[in-house]
Design an enzyme around this catalytic site. Structure first.
Site, PDB file in Angstrom:
ATOM      1  N   ASP A   1       0.521  -1.431   0.115  1.00 48.63           N
ATOM      2  CA  ASP A   1      -0.147  -0.322   0.053  1.00 48.63           C
ATOM      3  C   ASP A   1       0.894   1.350   0.036  1.00 48.63           C
ATOM      4  O   ASP A   1       1.923   1.293  -0.654  1.00 48.63           O
ATOM      5  CB  ASP A   1      -0.908   0.009   1.404  1.00 48.63           C
ATOM      6  CG  ASP A   1      -2.260   0.625   0.954  1.00 48.63           C
ATOM      7  OD1 ASP A   1      -2.309   1.969   0.902  1.00 48.63           O
ATOM      8  OD2 ASP A   1      -3.228   0.141   0.868  1.00 48.63           O
TER       9      ASP A   1
ATOM     10  N   HIS B   1      -3.562   5.707   4.311  1.00 45.85           N
ATOM     11  CA  HIS B   1      -4.457   4.777   3.942  1.00 45.85           C
ATOM     12  C   HIS B   1      -3.822   3.339   4.315  1.00 45.85           C
ATOM     13  O   HIS B   1      -4.565   2.339   4.561  1.00 45.85           O
ATOM     14  CB  HIS B   1      -4.319   4.904   2.348  1.00 45.85           C
ATOM     15  CG  HIS B   1      -5.284   3.987   1.588  1.00 45.85           C
ATOM     16  ND1 HIS B   1      -4.962   2.639   1.255  1.00 45.85           N
ATOM     17  CD2 HIS B   1      -6.541   4.104   1.201  1.00 45.85           C
ATOM     18  CE1 HIS B   1      -6.054   2.150   0.567  1.00 45.85           C
ATOM     19  NE2 HIS B   1      -6.923   2.814   0.511  1.00 45.85           N
TER      20      HIS B   1
ATOM     21  N   SER C   1     -11.321  -0.635  -0.840  1.00 43.55           N
ATOM     22  CA  SER C   1     -10.015  -0.739   0.070  1.00 43.55           C
ATOM     23  C   SER C   1     -10.362  -1.379   1.380  1.00 43.55           C
ATOM     24  O   SER C   1      -9.713  -2.357   1.611  1.00 43.55           O
ATOM     25  CB  SER C   1      -9.372   0.468   0.256  1.00 43.55           C
ATOM     26  OG  SER C   1      -8.665   1.169  -0.750  1.00 43.55           O
TER      27      SER C   1
END
Length: 392
Positions: free
Chosen positions: A57, A91, A253
């Site tokens: 990521d 994230h 996600s």
């Protein structure tokens, strides 16, 4: 974080999570899926202990209260470690916490809090040119993970372009027994284009559903969808400052991270199972109201329910060597609307009450709180795409 997934330079990809709308006050109370999935009951059987999940990521911050002691940064090869523990957006850290967070300090509670995270950074939109150039190549990251003892690879991002050597890397990882999950994307309202890595063979595509098991309007649909998981109205880190969480975040996600955590719970309870068997168990117990051999374009084989595997100590996971998503005859059945006879409107759902049955039947929804839960049934024409990406 935005809804679209577009290529931007070499290996440019976008974390697949939509922008948050407000600061969160009580984070764990907003993790509605923990109660919906009966996490407390599952944790009596498994917490994911002994299972390592690679989070590929934007990097993972190992210093958040919820991730302290959960991130195995030393297991990342030095040649691929650039930015692995320096999350540029928040994230990757959110994904890691949703998988294996301990919940300490009021942070996100992971669905598999006993699992461990191995962090990797790849080039994503929003990085500076210098950060892009220094980020490890995805194909090299996947091969490195394949050669490690990591069992699950979580990829909550997407790209429009397939780069040289990537498909071979994923095939190699599959040959080494890795179970790989990727977000299907959030651009259903625009291009609804299946990108990468979700379109590669052996990668399990995950779409996002809300509290009623209804697919998110943003969630991509089509041949890339294999399973569905919670991904609507969730808390997430607002940015890379890690000062506060934001609420009402939507994205495939998050659904991908929850699917990875679900697999970790099952694999921890059944360490002798193969990736094929763990995935097969998730497919067999997924909640759906349509035949298993005609997967939905929106929810794939259904909404994940790992507790249906964990509560059955004699669960039969099927063959160790058969990919449950393989196209055995070279031509797959197209994905269709879940029910051709159901009278429904796109984006609406038909009721289906849940029960506390101990069986692994496929007609039960995973939502177990509040009134009778609902399982999405999407109307419209069949999605006539041959599902050939599984062909070896």
């Amino acid at each position: 974080m935005t809804a679209a997934c577009a290529a931007l330079g070499a290996l440019m990809a976008l974390p697949v999570g939509l922008a948050p709308s407000a600061a969160a006050a009580d984070v764990q109370s907003q993790q509605w899926y923990l109660s919906a999935m009966k996490a407390d009951e599952m944790w009596k059987t498994s917490t994911g202990k002994g299972v390592k999940v690679a989070v590929v990521d934007s990097g993972v911050n190992p210093s958040t209260p919820s991730l302290q002691g959960q991130v195995l940064a030393d297991e990342v090869p030095k040649a691929l470690a650039h930015g692995a523990t320096q999350d540029i957006s928040g994230h990757g850290t959110t994904m890691a916490e949703e998988i294996a967070g301990t919940g300490r300090g009021g942070g996100l509670k992971g669905l598999a809090p006993g699992a461990k995270i191995v962090p990797y950074r790849v080039a994503l939109r929003g990085m500076s040119l210098d950060q892009e150039n220094k980020a490890p190549e995805l194909r090299k990251v996947i091969r490195a993970i394949a050669d490690s003892d990591v069992k699950i690879i979580n990829m909550s991002f997407g790209d429009d372009i397939s780069y040289d050597g990537e498909q071979e890397a994923f095939k190699y990882a599959a040959s080494k027994g890795k179970l790989m999950f990727a977000a299907v994307g959030n651009n259903a309202k625009s291009s609804n284009k299946a990108g990468y890595p979700v379109s590669y063979p052996y990668v399990v595509g995950v779409s996002a559903v809300d509290k009623t098991a209804t697919v998110g309007k943003f969630s991509n649909h089509g041949y890339s969808v294999d399973l569905a998981a919670p991904g609507v109205d969730l808390p997430a880190w607002c940015n890379a400052k890690f000062q506060s969480y934001c609420s009402h975040v939507n994205g495939t996600s998050d659904a991908t991270a929850i699917a990875s955590a679900s697999a970790a719970l099952i694999w921890s309870a059944h360490p002798d199972w193969t990736a094929n068997q763990v995935l097969s168990s998730l497919i067999d117990t997924a909640s759906r109201q349509w035949p298993k051999d005609t997967p939905s374009s929106y929810l794939g084989y259904g909404v994940i329910r790992p507790r249906k595997v964990l509560e059955n100590s004699h669960f039969n996971p099927g063959s160790a060597n058969v990919d449950p998503l393989a196209v055995e005859d070279g031509v797959a059945k197209p994905k269709t609307s879940p029910s051709a006879s159901a009278k429904s409107t796109p984006g609406r759902e038909a009721s289906a009450a849940d029960t506390s049955s101990k069986s692994s039947g496929n007609n039960l929804t995973w939502v177990v709180v509040g009134a009778a839960a609902a399982l999405v049934v999407i109307g419209g024409a069949a999605f006539a795409v041959i599902r050939s990406r599984r062909r070896a």
